[in-house]
Design a protein around this motif. Structure first.
Motif, short mmCIF file in Angstrom:
data_model
loop_
_atom_site.label_atom_id
_atom_site.label_comp_id
_atom_site.label_asym_id
_atom_site.label_seq_id
_atom_site.Cartn_x
_atom_site.Cartn_y
_atom_site.Cartn_z
N PHE A 164 0.84 -1.19 0.00
CA PHE A 164 0.00 0.00 0.00
C PHE A 164 0.88 1.24 0.00
N ALA A 165 0.67 2.11 -0.98
CA ALA A 165 1.45 3.35 -1.05
C ALA A 165 0.96 4.33 0.00
N VAL A 166 1.89 5.07 0.61
CA VAL A 166 1.53 6.13 1.56
C VAL A 166 1.42 7.43 0.77
N ASN A 167 0.25 8.04 0.79
CA ASN A 167 0.05 9.29 0.05
C ASN A 167 1.00 10.36 0.55
N SER A 168 1.46 11.21 -0.36
CA SER A 168 2.35 12.29 0.07
C SER A 168 1.55 13.21 0.98
N GLY A 169 2.16 13.64 2.07
CA GLY A 169 1.42 14.47 3.04
C GLY A 169 0.66 13.62 4.03
N GLY A 170 0.70 12.30 3.87
CA GLY A 170 -0.04 11.43 4.79
C GLY A 170 0.78 10.96 5.97
N ILE A 171 2.00 11.46 6.09
CA ILE A 171 2.87 10.99 7.17
C ILE A 171 2.86 11.96 8.34
N HIS A 172 2.50 11.44 9.53
CA HIS A 172 2.56 12.23 10.77
C HIS A 172 3.59 11.58 11.67
#
Lengths: 303, 362
Positions: free
Chosen positions: B344-352
């Protein structure tokens, strides 16, 4: 076939002891009294020897001024006692329905009088009312206030005071229970709506307590009609007939006047009066339940 | 409309302090939602504003006047309770008009007001009914009408929808949102339901353990949570948390843990490199993961699919990443079989990223 029959009979078998005891202990004396009330009956006779006189005893009582007097005293006693006890009991409950240190101790103190045997209450008050050595008159005398002839001139008032002392707690605890089961948030809503403490009592608390209060008052009323021991010990019905409540007159008619038939008829009059009150209470309960059920059905239907 | 300000508000029950200095300023005509799990102090805060609870310390200001010593009725507010708190012995009209009758307003004015608000909430045909003969939704409307009839500047709601069933709750939520646009009042609304908070609020105040964790618009709280608690509380299904460490490799910074090794980029990478502590928690919302077998390994998570919850257009996959559980929200049309291991790809801006010890966002 056999087992089915036995299965059907089992519940009746289990209920039989209770039913037999009820019949013997309750229905038999009651039937005996009703049977006896139609007879000219002297304690030296067996009930079989007594002459059947039909409604004579009832008609006699209907026209007997002494019976009227007694009935009047009973009604007056019951009316004042219940009214004053309701006002004080509910008032105390409204005052004490709060969390203050020591309140539970205070509440326990308030219900103590109710736990004392009526004969003891009668004796206690008789001593306190004593014209010369009683607590009240000694206190009044000590303060230089003229003494009061409690059990003489003000006998009815004095026995009413004693009964109020003993039975106000009953109303107090029931009213307090009713108060504490009121919906808290409705009272909070009333505060936000701008109700003063007094307005909360008038518009929210009392109306919501009303069903409990009505049943309480009826219970007390039924009890007040049957009161005997306290008055017997305090005044024996006197002076004159001023405190002779019905229960006392019934007992005197049977023992002093030796007229068992008349006493039985008088008991039946009292029984009829109490039955009317009881039926009234049940009717009120039924009416309340029916109303609640109707509301519920209405909601269900729409849902 | 009167403005409300809380100044280091404290509530103690005996020796136990349940609210530790709440500071809050509500703008004029604003819909403020206090949200948090049960026991976080949100209801207590509301009840202190209402005057139903004493203030242990601090002060409540309405239009810059201290009010904490005033009775509820002197504070110019109306309140809707969780259990509606209707007067059971009065009919709907009497319930609505109670405050006006206590204030001895003229009868014609009272009648007009009752008619107006009953019309507004759709109760006109039920005015003669007692609350016992109304359904839950209708009772809720009576409570609303009663509050509206008071014409106060401040409107308080204490979990008003939580006693309704799910369908009715959604409907009443929409009606409330419409009403709040129509009537100009300062509203404070308490709920434990973050969906109610997101849909109704101009501003959300997240509370936890007697402290305000964060306040801001729903979007701010969703996109930029200040700590792990807020991140986990706002959003449904909740954010996934994976414990990891910062690792530097080839001049780039990775967050790496059991079953994942994700490269950080841009702003996030800059924050990570200036952060002293290496132990962190990686947070990714279920909606920020998308099924993509061709995704770059350093920008994706490899997950074992355990359970799939079908909820209509979307499905929620419950997966495993190392020892941790991860939820993924995907389109239900995506062909996914249970037991598969997928990327599953992590959307850009989805990382906290959160510091693991202090749980504060980087």
């Amino acid at each position: 076939m056999r087992t089915a029959m036995a299965n059907r009979l089992t519940p009746y078998l289990f209920m039989a002891p209770a039913a037999i005891i009820m019949a013997l202990a309750l229905m038999y004396p009651l039937g005996y009294m009703i049977w006896g009330s139609f007879r000219e009956w002297n304690p030296s006779q067996t009930i079989g020897e007594a002459e059947f006189v039909g409604l004579k005893n009832y008609i006699f009582l209907w026209n007997d001024p002494n019976f009227h007097e007694s009935l009047g005293v009973t009604l007056k006693f019951a009316f004042f006692v219940v009214t004053i006890e309701m006002v004080i009991g509910v008032g105390l409950a409204l005052l004490l329905d709060r969390d203050i240190r020591g309140m539970s101790f205070l509440r326990t103190m308030f219900i103590l009088p109710m736990m004392i045997a009526p004969v003891v209450v009668g004796l206690m008050w008789r001593y306190m009312y004593h014209p010369t050595v009683g607590t009240f008159n000694r206190t009044l005398d000590g303060l230089g206030i003229p003494t009061v002839d409690w059990l003489g001139q003000y006998a009815l008032m004095s026995v009413i005071i004693a009964d109020i002392w003993q039975w106000t707690p009953f109303i107090f605890i029931l009213a307090l229970a009713a108060l504490q089961s009121l919906p808290r948030s409705a009272l909070e809503a009333a505060r936000i709506d701008g109700a003063t403490p007094w307005q909360q009592i008038i518009h929210i608390k009392l109306p919501l307590m009303m069903p409990v209060l009505i049943v309480t008052a009826l219970l007390r009323l039924i009890d007040a009609f049957k009161v005997l021991e306290v008055i017997l010990v305090m005044t024996e019905g006197g002076p004159g007939l001023s405190t002779e409540i019905l229960a006392l007159r019934i007992s005197r008619t049977a023992t002093e006047f030796r007229e068992l038939g008349v006493a039985a008829a008088m008991s039946n009059y009292l029984l009829i009066l109490l039955l009317l009150l009881t039926v009234g209470m049940f009717a009120f309960n039924r009416w309340q339940e029916a109303r609640a059920a109707k509301l519920h059905a209405q909601v269900e239907e729409e849902a | 409309m009167p403005t409300i300000r809380l100044d280091s508000l404290v509530k103690r029950y005996g020796d136990v302090e349940v609210l530790h200095g709440i500071d809050l300023e509500m703008a004029d005509n604003e819909f403020t939602v206090l949200v948090g799990p049960s026991g976080c102090g949100k209801s207590t805060t509301l009840r202190m504003i209402a005057g139903l609870e004493d203030v242990s310390d601090g002060e409540i200001f309405v239009n810059d006047n201290p009010v904490s010593h005033l009775e509820p009725k002197e504070r110019d507010l109306a309140m809707v309770f969780q259990d509606y708190a209707l007067y059971p012995h009065m009919n709907v009209a009497q319930n609505i008009s109670f405050a006006l009758r206590l204030a001895r307003r003229p009868k014609a004015e009272i009648d007009a007001k009752v008619k107006e608000v009953a019309d507004m909430v759709g109760l006109t045909e039920f005015l003669a009914r007692k609350p016992g003969a109304l359904s839950g939704g209708q009772r809720q409307r009576v409570a609303m009408a009663r509050a509206l009839a008071k014409d106060s500047g401040i409107f308080l709601f204490d979990e008003p929808l939580s006693n309704l069933d799910a369908k009715l709750r959604g409907q009443m939520r929409a009606e409330l949102a419409m009403m709040s646009q129509r009537v100009e009042k300062n509203m404070i609304y308490v709920t434990h339901d973050q969906i109610e908070a997101m849909t109704l609020a101009d501003r959300i105040v997240v509370m936890h353990g007697g402290y305000i964790q964060q306040q801001g618009t729903p979007e701010e709280l969703f996109k930029r949570p200040v700590n792990k608690f807020v991140a986990g509380f706002m959003g449904m299904p909740p954010m996934n948390f994976l414990d990891g460490e910062f690792v530097e490799r080839d001049g780039e910074i990775f967050v790496s843990g059991q079953g994942f090794d994700v490269r950080l980029e841009g702003e996030v990478a800059r924050k990570a490199s200036s952060h002293g502590n290496k132990a962190v928690t990686l947070g990714v919302r279920p909606s920020d993961l998308s099924f993509d077998g061709a995704a770059e390994p350093a920008r994706s998570l490899t997950l074992d699919v355990l359970v799939s919850e079908y909820v209509g257009a979307q499905s929620v996959l419950l997966c495993k990443c190392g020892a941790a559980q991860v939820m993924v929200e995907i389109n239900s049309e995506t062909p996914v079989a249970l037991g598969q291991t997928l990327i599953f790809a992590v959307n850009s801006g989805g990382i906290h990223l959160f510091d693991r010890a202090s749980e504060v966002a980087l």
